[in-house]
Design a protein around this motif. Structure first.
Motif, PDB file in Angstrom:
ATOM      1  N   PHE B  34      -8.160 -10.984 -47.265  1.00  0.00           N
ATOM      2  CA  PHE B  34      -9.084 -10.546 -46.233  1.00  0.00           C
ATOM      3  C   PHE B  34     -10.108  -9.590 -46.839  1.00  0.00           C
ATOM      4  CE2 PHE B  34      -6.622 -12.210 -42.693  1.00  0.00           C
ATOM      5  CZ  PHE B  34      -5.330 -12.221 -43.187  1.00  0.00           C
ATOM      6  N   TRP B  35     -11.315  -9.663 -46.328  1.00  0.00           N
ATOM      7  CA  TRP B  35     -12.361  -8.750 -46.772  1.00  0.00           C
ATOM      8  C   TRP B  35     -12.827  -7.888 -45.595  1.00  0.00           C
ATOM      9  CZ3 TRP B  35     -13.777  -7.775 -51.660  1.00  0.00           C
ATOM     10  CH2 TRP B  35     -13.406  -8.702 -52.649  1.00  0.00           C
ATOM     11  N   TYR B  36     -12.936  -6.597 -45.863  1.00  0.00           N
ATOM     12  CA  TYR B  36     -13.373  -5.634 -44.872  1.00  0.00           C
ATOM     13  C   TYR B  36     -14.538  -4.832 -45.446  1.00  0.00           C
ATOM     14  CZ  TYR B  36      -8.628  -6.276 -42.940  1.00  0.00           C
ATOM     15  OH  TYR B  36      -7.469  -6.802 -42.428  1.00  0.00           O
ATOM     16  N   ARG B  37     -15.298  -4.228 -44.568  1.00  0.00           N
ATOM     17  CA  ARG B  37     -16.237  -3.223 -45.023  1.00  0.00           C
ATOM     18  C   ARG B  37     -16.134  -2.025 -44.092  1.00  0.00           C
ATOM     19  NH1 ARG B  37     -22.298  -5.682 -43.940  1.00  0.00           N
ATOM     20  NH2 ARG B  37     -22.010  -6.216 -41.733  1.00  0.00           N
ATOM     21  N   SER B  90     -22.067   0.073 -48.567  1.00  0.00           N
ATOM     22  CA  SER B  90     -20.840   0.280 -47.794  1.00  0.00           C
ATOM     23  C   SER B  90     -19.652   0.331 -48.740  1.00  0.00           C
ATOM     24  CB  SER B  90     -20.667  -0.869 -46.792  1.00  0.00           C
ATOM     25  OG  SER B  90     -19.592  -0.623 -45.904  1.00  0.00           O
ATOM     26  N   PHE B  91     -18.492   0.544 -48.168  1.00  0.00           N
ATOM     27  CA  PHE B  91     -17.224   0.514 -48.893  1.00  0.00           C
ATOM     28  C   PHE B  91     -16.572  -0.827 -48.559  1.00  0.00           C
ATOM     29  CE2 PHE B  91     -14.116   2.381 -51.396  1.00  0.00           C
ATOM     30  CZ  PHE B  91     -12.890   2.590 -50.783  1.00  0.00           C
ATOM     31  N   TYR B  92     -16.396  -1.666 -49.560  1.00  0.00           N
ATOM     32  CA  TYR B  92     -15.830  -2.996 -49.347  1.00  0.00           C
ATOM     33  C   TYR B  92     -14.376  -2.990 -49.813  1.00  0.00           C
ATOM     34  CZ  TYR B  92     -20.528  -4.578 -48.327  1.00  0.00           C
ATOM     35  OH  TYR B  92     -21.763  -4.739 -47.758  1.00  0.00           O
ATOM     36  N   ILE B  93     -13.500  -3.452 -48.955  1.00  0.00           N
ATOM     37  CA  ILE B  93     -12.067  -3.405 -49.237  1.00  0.00           C
ATOM     38  C   ILE B  93     -11.464  -4.788 -49.009  1.00  0.00           C
ATOM     39  CG2 ILE B  93      -9.871  -2.259 -48.691  1.00  0.00           C
ATOM     40  CD1 ILE B  93     -11.508  -0.079 -47.286  1.00  0.00           C
ATOM     41  N   CYS B  94     -10.611  -5.192 -49.918  1.00  0.00           N
ATOM     42  CA  CYS B  94      -9.909  -6.459 -49.728  1.00  0.00           C
ATOM     43  C   CYS B  94      -8.434  -6.191 -49.487  1.00  0.00           C
ATOM     44  CB  CYS B  94     -10.079  -7.375 -50.932  1.00  0.00           C
ATOM     45  SG  CYS B  94      -9.202  -6.822 -52.402  1.00  0.00           S
TER      46      CYS B  94
END
Lengths: 112, 116
Positions: B34-37, B90-94
Motif C-alpha cells: 500500500f502507498w500512503y502520503r 509530501s511524506f510518502y509511506i509504503c
C-alpha cells in the motif's frame, strides 16, 4: 473514509497507564479494530488488533466493549518513548481487503 | 515484525522532473503493498493498493497517470511521481502485507519528497 473518532490529544505521566479511547459505532461484523502509532516523521507501527475479545500483547492491551462500538487501548506503564500519534482503525482482516483509512488519531504526550 | 525499507529516505527535485520511490519487504514476500502520503500535521492518506503482477488500484481522487505504481516482484513495489510539482511535496509511506501474516501491515520508514 475513517470510521473512528478519537480525542485530539491526551497527556499521561511517565509510569502511569495511558488509556486511549476510540469510538467506532458503525463497525461492521467482519471488521477488526486495529491500533497503530506514529512517532514524528516515521512510518506507523502496529500495536494490536482485535475483533470482539479483549487482547493483550507485549506492547498494550485492547479492551473492546460488548457491543463493539468503542474500544480502549491501554499502555500499562507509559514511557517517554510512547509519545506519538495513536490511530484507531477499523478494517477487514487480510492484506488484500484490509485497506487502512487513517483518521486524525490522538496525540499522546507522556511527560516526566 | 516484518521489515519494510524505502529508498530514498529523502529526495529534493526540481519541478517537472519525475521521482521514483522504492519500497522493499526484506524478510517476507508481499503480495500486496500500500502507498500512503502524509502532508504536514495531517494524517496518512491511502493512495493506492499495489498488487504483485497486476495493476494497482487507486483511491478516489488519486491520479493514476501521475503516480505510477509498479509491483513487479514479491519484494519490491515502486511509486513514481511524474512531472512533480511543489504541491506533490509530501511524506510518502509504503506498507506491506501478505505472505504468512495477514494480521497487520508493516510500514516503511517513509520518503520525504520536496519539489522546488
Amino acid at each position: 473514509d475513517a470510521k473512528t473518532t478519537q480525542p485530539t490529544s491526551m497527556d499521561c505521566a511517565e509510569g502511569r497507564a495511558a488509556n486511549l479511547p476510540c469510538n467506532h459505532s458503525t463497525i461492521s461484523g467482519n471488521e477488526y479494530v486495529y491500533w497503530y502509532r506514529q512517532i514524528h516523521s516515521q512510518g506507523p507501527q502496529y500495536i494490536i488488533h482485535g475483533l470482539k475479545n479483549n487482547e493483550t500483547n507485549e506492547m498494550a492491551s485492547l479492551i473492546i466493549t460488548e457491543d463493539r462500538k468503542s474500544s480502549t487501548l491501554i499502555l500499562p506503564h507509559a514511557t517517554l518513548r510512547d509519545t506519538a500519534v495513536y490511530y484507531c482503525i477499523v478494517s477487514t482482516r487480510g492484506s488484500t481487503l484490509g485497506r487502512l483509512y487513517f483518521g486524525r488519531g490522538t496525540q499522546l504526550t507522556v511527560w516526566p | 515484525g516484518a521489515v519494510v525499507s524505502q529508498h530514498p529516505s529523502r529526495v529534493i527535485c526540481k519541478s517537472g522532473t519525475s521521482v521514483k520511490i522504492e519500497c522493499r519487504s526484506l524478510d517476507f514476500q508481499a503480495t500486496t503493498m500500500f502507498w500512503y502520503r502524509q502532508f504536514p500535521k495531517q494524517s496518512l492518506m491511502l493512495m493506492a493498493t499495489s498488487n504483485e503482477g497486476s495493476k494497482a488500484t487507486y483511491e478516489q481522487g488519486v491520479e493514476k497517470d501521475k503516480f505510477l505504481i509498479n509491483h513487479a516482484s514479491l519484494t519490491l513495489s515502486t511509486l513514481t511521481v511524474t512531472s512533480a510539482h511543489p504541491e506533490d511535496s509530501s511524506f510518502y509511506i509504503c506498507s506491506s502485507g501478505g505472505g504468512s501474516s495477514y494480521n497487520e501491515q508493516f510500514f516503511g520508514p517513509g520518503t520525504r519528497l520536496t519539489v522546488l
